[in-house]
Every structure is written in structure tokens, then in C-alpha cells.
Design an enzyme around this catalytic site. Sequence first.
Site, PDB file in Angstrom:
ATOM      1  N   GLU A  88      32.841 -67.166 -60.772  1.00  0.00           N
ATOM      2  CA  GLU A  88      32.627 -68.575 -60.422  1.00  0.00           C
ATOM      3  C   GLU A  88      31.736 -68.573 -59.180  1.00  0.00           C
ATOM      4  O   GLU A  88      30.561 -68.907 -59.261  1.00  0.00           O
ATOM      5  CB  GLU A  88      33.973 -69.277 -60.158  1.00  0.00           C
ATOM      6  CG  GLU A  88      33.834 -70.745 -59.735  1.00  0.00           C
ATOM      7  CD  GLU A  88      35.173 -71.363 -59.279  1.00  0.00           C
ATOM      8  OE1 GLU A  88      36.105 -70.630 -58.935  1.00  0.00           O
ATOM      9  OE2 GLU A  88      35.240 -72.622 -59.248  1.00  0.00           O
ATOM     10  N   ASP A 148      39.072 -78.163 -65.202  1.00  0.00           N
ATOM     11  CA  ASP A 148      39.428 -77.445 -63.978  1.00  0.00           C
ATOM     12  C   ASP A 148      40.378 -78.264 -63.087  1.00  0.00           C
ATOM     13  O   ASP A 148      41.576 -78.057 -63.122  1.00  0.00           O
ATOM     14  CB  ASP A 148      38.164 -77.029 -63.213  1.00  0.00           C
ATOM     15  CG  ASP A 148      38.352 -75.781 -62.364  1.00  0.00           C
ATOM     16  OD1 ASP A 148      39.424 -75.177 -62.430  1.00  0.00           O
ATOM     17  OD2 ASP A 148      37.399 -75.394 -61.644  1.00  0.00           O
ATOM     18  N   ASP A 149      39.819 -79.184 -62.287  1.00  0.00           N
ATOM     19  CA  ASP A 149      40.612 -80.032 -61.382  1.00  0.00           C
ATOM     20  C   ASP A 149      40.095 -81.461 -61.505  1.00  0.00           C
ATOM     21  O   ASP A 149      39.369 -81.952 -60.636  1.00  0.00           O
ATOM     22  CB  ASP A 149      40.461 -79.534 -59.935  1.00  0.00           C
ATOM     23  CG  ASP A 149      40.938 -78.106 -59.774  1.00  0.00           C
ATOM     24  OD1 ASP A 149      42.153 -77.887 -59.713  1.00  0.00           O
ATOM     25  OD2 ASP A 149      40.077 -77.194 -59.749  1.00  0.00           O
TER      26      ASP A 149
HETATM   27  N1  ADE Z   1      42.221 -73.428 -57.840  1.00  0.00           N
HETATM   28  C1  ADE Z   1      42.064 -74.659 -58.341  1.00  0.00           C
HETATM   29  N2  ADE Z   1      40.822 -74.815 -58.807  1.00  0.00           N
HETATM   30  C2  ADE Z   1      40.164 -73.647 -58.624  1.00  0.00           C
HETATM   31  C3  ADE Z   1      38.868 -73.165 -58.916  1.00  0.00           C
HETATM   32  N3  ADE Z   1      37.929 -73.929 -59.496  1.00  0.00           N
HETATM   33  N4  ADE Z   1      38.556 -71.914 -58.560  1.00  0.00           N
HETATM   34  C4  ADE Z   1      39.462 -71.135 -57.972  1.00  0.00           C
HETATM   35  N5  ADE Z   1      40.702 -71.520 -57.676  1.00  0.00           N
HETATM   36  C5  ADE Z   1      41.053 -72.775 -58.006  1.00  0.00           C
HETATM   37 ZN    ZN Z   2      39.992 -73.032 -62.159  1.00  0.00          ZN
END
Ligand code: ADE
Ligand code: ZN
Length: 331
Positions: A197, A275-276
Amino acid sequence: MRDFLRRLPKAELHLHIEGSLEPELMFSLAERNGVSLPYASVEEVRTAYDFSDLQSFLDLYYQGMSVLRTAEDFHDLAMDYFRRARAEGVVHVEMHFDPQAHLARGVGLPVIMEGLNLARRHAERELSLSSALIMAFLRDRPAEEAMSVLETAAPYWEMLDAVGLDSAEQGNPPAKFIEVYERARRLGIPRVAHAGEEGPADYIREALDLLDVCRIDHGVRCLEDPALVSRLRDEGVVLTVCPLSNVRLKVVERLEDHPLPKLLDAGLRLTLNSDDPAYFGGGMLANFEACTDAFGWSKEVFIQLAGTAIEAAFISQERRLELRRQLAHAH
Ligand code: ADE
Ligand code: ZN
């Protein structure tokens, strides 16, 4: 196209349930639990979500989850997300959760598991939404702590669909967690890990070689290593890509610059994920819609991506057949 994308049966393989905490719920849980927040309003929270990199997001993400104290809170968090996701045409959700972030605040695994499992049962019954549970280790904490969490989770091993690895990637290579992942492997628990990432392509290779993972979360930086790309393709390794997350955390400047089309052209198995969602400007549907705007993909591409998610999900063969059937009728 938008109707099609909403109807498409979408399986989400990369979601942090704590990252689904919308500011409205954050405020109501803060009030319920007498937790004070450094924000005056929901609008102020949203304004604060202007990130320069992964760490600047993680700081607010860990702060936000301080309102989660009881099993009811975890239930409400997950149920709130499941309802939104179902309305977007999501049929299956695999959620990471971060026990260490809660244990550090005195909130134990029984509280987390009771709340999340109750929500999962409700979602199954009321929404026909299936789910899976991925217990994640914080890679910026010591490996010994992760091992201790894995041992503490003994009463729940059977309920875990996988273990994962998240939080600050740079300087925290997969190699740090060899023993923890070996222990999970011997327990028969499947393994995934965030890699590539913000961290280098080498971390993806390490996650495969040293942690024996079956999927890579993100993995977008694999393109920096052509031999690795060939290997990912030959071995059919699935990458759980999160387009809007990558834009918000400045992995790429604009979605139009995202390597997704190159990854597809390279023949890799990809899925789209949020993801979030509460922090990155939208859930599954927003991610799918952003991709149609940025890349002009045909329906066939989205069907392929949704199909890969169904094939790579931690679900029973019976559920997989049912989701394949739904996908076949999605045109
Ligand atoms: N924890 C929550 N979202 C994350 C992300 N995109 N990368 C790493 N840790 C995370
Ligand atoms: Zn993640």
C-alpha cells in the site's frame, strides 16, 4: 450503469469495521458512553478528514474508535454498516477488526466478539447479508503483542475466518510476524496481510513467502517489480484493491492515475473494496462508481471484479453457488 452497479451482487473482502464509524454514530456513542471528542460537530469531523498519508489517517482512526466501549457499541457499529452496505447491493462483507486498539483501552475480546457476532447473526437473518471475520494485528506494535492476542483469542479461533496485518506499513515488514503467522497456520486459520500500500513491492513478496497468505490487501505497488507481477498472475493471488482509499491517503494523486487498469491488463485477479468507508468518502458503490467515471470500464469488467470477490471470499461452497447464481442474473 449506476443502476447496474447498485444491482451487481458485491462481496467486500477488505473493510475495517472500525473504519465504517460514521461521524453521526461517533457522536451518539460518545454521548452514550460519556466520552469527550475533540470535535464540536459532525461537520467539523468531516473537515478534519483531510489526510496527507496513511499515518495521518491512522491517528484519527484510532482516536475515533475510542467511543466503542460495550458489546452494544460494536453491534451498533457493524449493524449500521451492514444496513448501508446492503442498500448498496453488497451481499457479503469480510471485516477486519483491530483487537489491540481496543485492548489498549481496556475493552476486551469478549466484548468485541459478542457485539460483532450478534450483528452478524442479525445481518444474516434480516438482510440476507453474509459476513466473515478477520482478526488483524497492528504491525507497528511488537510481534510479541500480536502473538499474545492470538493466544488470548483461543475461545474464538473457530470463529475467525482469517488473521490479517494492518496499520503503519513502512518499516514494519511482514518478516516481523513470521512466528505469529506460523502459529496461525498451525491452528488452521487462513492468512491475509496488507502489503504494497505504502510499503515496497518487496513486502508483497515477503507476505507470500514468509507469511503464506492467500490474499494480499492493497498490493498496488507490485507494478514496481515485473517478476513479482508475473508471479502474482501465475499463482492467481487475489489483490483487494481500495480505489478511494488510495486517493485519500495519497498513494495516488487522482483516481485517473491509479494503477488499476495496468493491474487488470497484467492479468491479475482483483477485487474492489472500501477499506474505511466513513473516512474515505464512500462505501462499495461509491468505489465502483468512481471507477466507472475514471476508467470508463464496461459492465463485463465489473462483472469480472465482482466474480473474483465471490471466488476469493471465505464462504461455504453453498453460499458461493448462491452468489454465483445472483451474479449470473446481474446483467
Ligand atoms: N487500518 C485501517 N485502514 C488501514 C489501511 N488502509 N492501511 C493500513 N492499516 C489500516
Ligand atoms: Zn485496509
